[in-house]
Scaffold this motif. Structure first.
Motif, mmCIF file in Angstrom:
data_model
loop_
_atom_site.group_PDB
_atom_site.id
_atom_site.type_symbol
_atom_site.label_atom_id
_atom_site.label_comp_id
_atom_site.label_asym_id
_atom_site.label_seq_id
_atom_site.Cartn_x
_atom_site.Cartn_y
_atom_site.Cartn_z
ATOM 1 N N GLU A 6 42.037 -47.617 34.435
ATOM 2 C CA GLU A 6 42.132 -46.112 35.125
ATOM 3 C C GLU A 6 41.181 -45.299 34.222
ATOM 4 N N ILE A 7 40.481 -44.493 35.230
ATOM 5 C CA ILE A 7 39.739 -43.474 34.470
ATOM 6 C C ILE A 7 40.449 -41.862 34.615
ATOM 7 N N PRO A 8 41.001 -41.625 33.270
ATOM 8 C CA PRO A 8 41.663 -40.247 33.407
ATOM 9 C C PRO A 8 40.860 -39.111 33.383
ATOM 10 N N ALA A 9 41.250 -37.832 34.034
ATOM 11 C CA ALA A 9 40.478 -36.629 33.920
ATOM 12 C C ALA A 9 40.638 -36.035 32.535
ATOM 13 N N ILE A 10 39.764 -35.563 31.741
ATOM 14 C CA ILE A 10 39.615 -35.324 30.477
ATOM 15 C C ILE A 10 39.311 -33.758 30.433
ATOM 16 N N ILE A 11 38.380 -33.165 31.220
ATOM 17 C CA ILE A 11 37.847 -31.942 31.227
ATOM 18 C C ILE A 11 37.731 -31.422 32.502
ATOM 19 N N PRO B 189 40.858 -45.549 19.539
ATOM 20 C CA PRO B 189 41.554 -44.314 18.990
ATOM 21 C C PRO B 189 41.545 -43.089 20.009
ATOM 22 N N LEU B 190 42.843 -42.542 20.390
ATOM 23 C CA LEU B 190 43.218 -41.350 21.283
ATOM 24 C C LEU B 190 43.150 -41.963 22.730
ATOM 25 N N SER B 191 42.333 -43.075 23.085
ATOM 26 C CA SER B 191 42.409 -43.381 24.541
ATOM 27 C C SER B 191 43.887 -43.561 25.220
ATOM 28 N N ILE B 192 43.980 -43.188 26.440
ATOM 29 C CA ILE B 192 45.379 -43.272 26.895
ATOM 30 C C ILE B 192 45.622 -44.994 27.118
ATOM 31 N N HIS B 193 44.506 -45.731 27.002
ATOM 32 C CA HIS B 193 44.531 -47.140 27.230
ATOM 33 C C HIS B 193 44.983 -47.692 25.755
ATOM 34 N N LYS B 194 46.486 -47.595 25.502
ATOM 35 C CA LYS B 194 47.224 -47.891 24.151
ATOM 36 C C LYS B 194 46.916 -49.571 23.981
ATOM 37 N N SER C 204 32.781 -46.229 26.282
ATOM 38 C CA SER C 204 32.518 -45.803 27.435
ATOM 39 C C SER C 204 33.513 -44.537 27.983
ATOM 40 N N VAL C 205 32.912 -43.379 28.477
ATOM 41 C CA VAL C 205 33.953 -42.535 28.942
ATOM 42 C C VAL C 205 33.366 -42.135 30.451
ATOM 43 N N GLY D 168 39.483 -40.514 27.080
ATOM 44 C CA GLY D 168 39.222 -41.104 28.352
ATOM 45 C C GLY D 168 38.401 -42.626 28.280
ATOM 46 N N GLN D 169 38.587 -43.113 26.815
ATOM 47 C CA GLN D 169 37.676 -44.375 26.778
ATOM 48 C C GLN D 169 38.263 -45.348 27.503
ATOM 49 N N THR D 170 37.392 -45.953 28.285
ATOM 50 C CA THR D 170 37.906 -47.378 29.041
ATOM 51 C C THR D 170 37.434 -48.644 28.843
#
Ligand code: ZZB
Length: 260
Positions: free
Chosen positions: A168-173, A109-114, A136-137, A45-47
């Motif tokens: 975009e702020i994705p849901a993680i948990i 790394p791992l963020s949806i924002h490639k 930032s998450v 969820g890093q933005t």
């Protein structure tokens, strides 16, 4: 305190930082901003990546190809943790003020924002904690949510492009009490209106930590459906094995409330 230090590789520098780096003539070198986190499982969820605009960061040589952008204090700690080529030895090649890093595009790394995330200013970053760089998450960190909302609202004042703060702020948990985005939920519930509401943010953070860790279930990534408690060490191991992160410890410090 044992952190996960994450390697955010620089894709393009902000103008002022770029001038300093180009002046070094280190052709082909890789540069990384290195935030320290206690929540590796939230890295999807890093933005953005926060720096303190008034903090001075050093650029430190790690090996022949790699350089880290962190505080001097963090470099001194890392020097005794096998991070740099020579034990106990730090080699600083440049200094950059946080404000001059703002706008830099980094790979998270791992963020949806490639496509990468931007370096943005956060006034409440403590120079005395972690590496002075914070990833930032906003889905799970109330401080990050409050800051990103403020940045988007006052983009011009902060000298940033609004869209940098509007990824975009994705849901993680998912948590039973606070739903899919606990930070947003808690910021609203505690009526937090600014990143300067430090007292309420401290409370929101404690609640988010507890609920996320003990009750949370992953809703994204390879460990989707698993409890946070079990997913956390797995995500961390994955990041470390991929050499996208490493263990960073710091000597136990006196706990001082951020509002003090
Ligand atoms: C990503 C993340 C995602 C974080 C989350 C928290 C949360 P603590 O708990 O106060 O001991 N952090 C790290 N360094 C600094 C700094 N120099 N100044 C200000 N904040 C910093 O600190 C650990 C967390 O504080 C770190 O973990 C980092 O933000 C931030 F969903 O990284 B964290 C409920 C918290 N959720």
């Amino acid at each position: 305190q044992e952190y996960t230090a994450l390697k955010l590789k620089v894709k393009t520098w902000a103008d002022k930082a770029g001038e300093i780096i180009n002046g070094l003539k280190l052709e082909g070198a890789n540069f990384y901003l290195v935030p320290a986190t206690l929540r590796p499982e939230t890295m999807y969820g890093q933005t953005c990546c926060f720096v303190g605009p008034k903090i001075n960061y050093g650029v430190f040589k790690v090996n022949d190809n790699d350089y880290f952008v962190i505080t001097n204090r963090a470099a001194r700690n890392m020097a005794y943790q096998g991070v740099f080529a020579k034990e106990g030895n730090i080699e600083q090649v440049a200094e950059i003020q946080g404000a001059d890093l703002v706008g830099t595009l980094v790979n998270a790394p791992l963020s949806i924002h490639k496509e990468g995330v931007r370096v943005l200013p956060m006034e409440t970053v403590l120079p005395t904690k972690g590496t002075g760089v914070v990833t930032s998450v906003p889905s799970d960190s109330p401080d990050d949510y409050a800051t990103i909302m403020d940045l988007a609202k006052k983009a011009e004042y902060y000298g940033i492009q609004k869209e940098w703060a509007e990824l975009e702020i994705p849901a993680i948990i998912n948590t039973p009490s606070y739903g899919d985005k606990c930070a947003e939920f808690l910021v609203k519930k505690l009526k937090i209106s600014s990143p300067k509401d430090t007292k309420q943010l401290e409370e929101a953070k404690e609640l988010a930590y507890k609920e996320g860790f003990y009750q949370g279930t992953m809703v994204i990534g390879e460990f989707k459906g698993e409890k946070v408690e079990t997913a956390k060490p797995k995500v961390r191991k994955q990041l470390i094995e991929a050499e996208e992160a490493f263990v960073y410890s710091e000597p136990e410090r006196k706990v001082v409330s951020r509002s003090a």
